[in-house]
Design a protein around this motif. Structure first.
Motif, PDB file in Angstrom:
ATOM      1  N   VAL A  95       0.844  -1.206   0.000  1.00  0.00           N
ATOM      2  CA  VAL A  95       0.000   0.000   0.000  1.00  0.00           C
ATOM      3  C   VAL A  95       0.878   1.255   0.000  1.00  0.00           C
ATOM      4  CG1 VAL A  95      -1.750   1.291   1.285  1.00  0.00           C
ATOM      5  CG2 VAL A  95      -1.925  -1.187   1.072  1.00  0.00           C
ATOM      6  N   ASP A  96       2.015   1.167   0.669  1.00  0.00           N
ATOM      7  CA  ASP A  96       2.971   2.280   0.655  1.00  0.00           C
ATOM      8  C   ASP A  96       3.408   2.605  -0.780  1.00  0.00           C
ATOM      9  OD1 ASP A  96       4.140  -0.232   0.575  1.00  0.00           O
ATOM     10  OD2 ASP A  96       5.773   0.221   1.949  1.00  0.00           O
ATOM     11  N   ALA A  97       3.800   1.549  -1.516  1.00  0.00           N
ATOM     12  CA  ALA A  97       4.259   1.749  -2.895  1.00  0.00           C
ATOM     13  C   ALA A  97       3.110   2.177  -3.809  1.00  0.00           C
ATOM     14  CB  ALA A  97       4.894   0.463  -3.416  1.00  0.00           C
ATOM     15  N   LEU A  98       1.922   1.609  -3.568  1.00  0.00           N
ATOM     16  CA  LEU A  98       0.769   1.982  -4.388  1.00  0.00           C
ATOM     17  C   LEU A  98       0.496   3.476  -4.291  1.00  0.00           C
ATOM     18  CD1 LEU A  98      -1.772   1.337  -6.080  1.00  0.00           C
ATOM     19  CD2 LEU A  98      -2.958   0.864  -3.938  1.00  0.00           C
ATOM     20  N   LEU A  99       0.434   3.976  -3.073  1.00  0.00           N
ATOM     21  CA  LEU A  99       0.123   5.399  -2.896  1.00  0.00           C
ATOM     22  C   LEU A  99       1.248   6.281  -3.418  1.00  0.00           C
ATOM     23  CD1 LEU A  99      -1.628   5.317   0.603  1.00  0.00           C
ATOM     24  CD2 LEU A  99      -2.653   5.241  -1.669  1.00  0.00           C
TER      25      LEU A  99
END
Ligand code: RP5
Length: 165
Positions: A95-99
């Motif tokens: 989720v960190d990389a997605l955002l």
């Protein structure tokens, strides 16, 4: 045909990125692979993006995890289409990389696929190249038709098993 460039932030990204390479190979689309990091090798990443169009590249796929700034950093330095793959890591499940990948400021676009969505990244890159390549467009159409046929076949089997009482 123009090439696809696949750039990853670290060699630890390779197991996911390999799926994009395999997909491009299946369609015999020329590609090259690099490790450039927005944080660890920012100068090399910038130079690569600035020279990519002249190097015959048509689309860049950028895969990174954690604070994933690679796709955005490349996009800042070229107007070639950039497809970002946010990668899953151990702590925040990607989720960190997605955002980090998806929330680009207006004016610097990155087309972001799903977390670990390497196959779709490759397919999207080929759909872009297929705008000016009818053979590739036909090959993509054929795969889509085959997938549809496979699902319809499975549906027919399920319907025959459960709906004939
Ligand atoms: C990112 O940090 C890379 O794309 C990778 O997903 C993550 C961790 O890198 P390593 O510490 O495994 O090199 O920049």
């Amino acid at each position: 045909m123009k090439k696809v460039a696949i750039v990853m932030g670290s060699d630890s990204d390779l197991p996911v990125v390999e799926k994009a390479a395999d997909t491009l190979r299946r369609y015999q689309v020329p590609f090259e692979m690099h490790i450039f990091s927005a944080h660890r090798t920012p100068e090399e990443a910038r130079a690569f993006a600035q020279g990519a169009r002249e190097a015959g590249i048509g689309v860049i796929i950028a895969a990174a995890g954690k604070a994933a700034h690679l796709a955005g950093a490349l996009a800042a330095n070229t107007t070639l289409p950039i497809i970002g793959i946010p990668l899953k890591s151990t702590v925040l499940d990607g989720v960190d990389a997605l955002l980090s990948t998806v929330q680009m400021p207006s004016g610097i676009p990155v087309a972001t696929v799903a977390i670990d969505g390497a196959v779709n990244a490759a397919l999207l890159s080929m759909e872009i190249l297929a705008l000016s390549d009818e053979t590739l467009a036909a090959a993509l159409e054929q795969t889509r038709a085959e997938e549809t046929a496979r699902v319809l076949e499975k549906n027919a089997a399920i319907e025959a098993k459960y709906n004939n009482n």
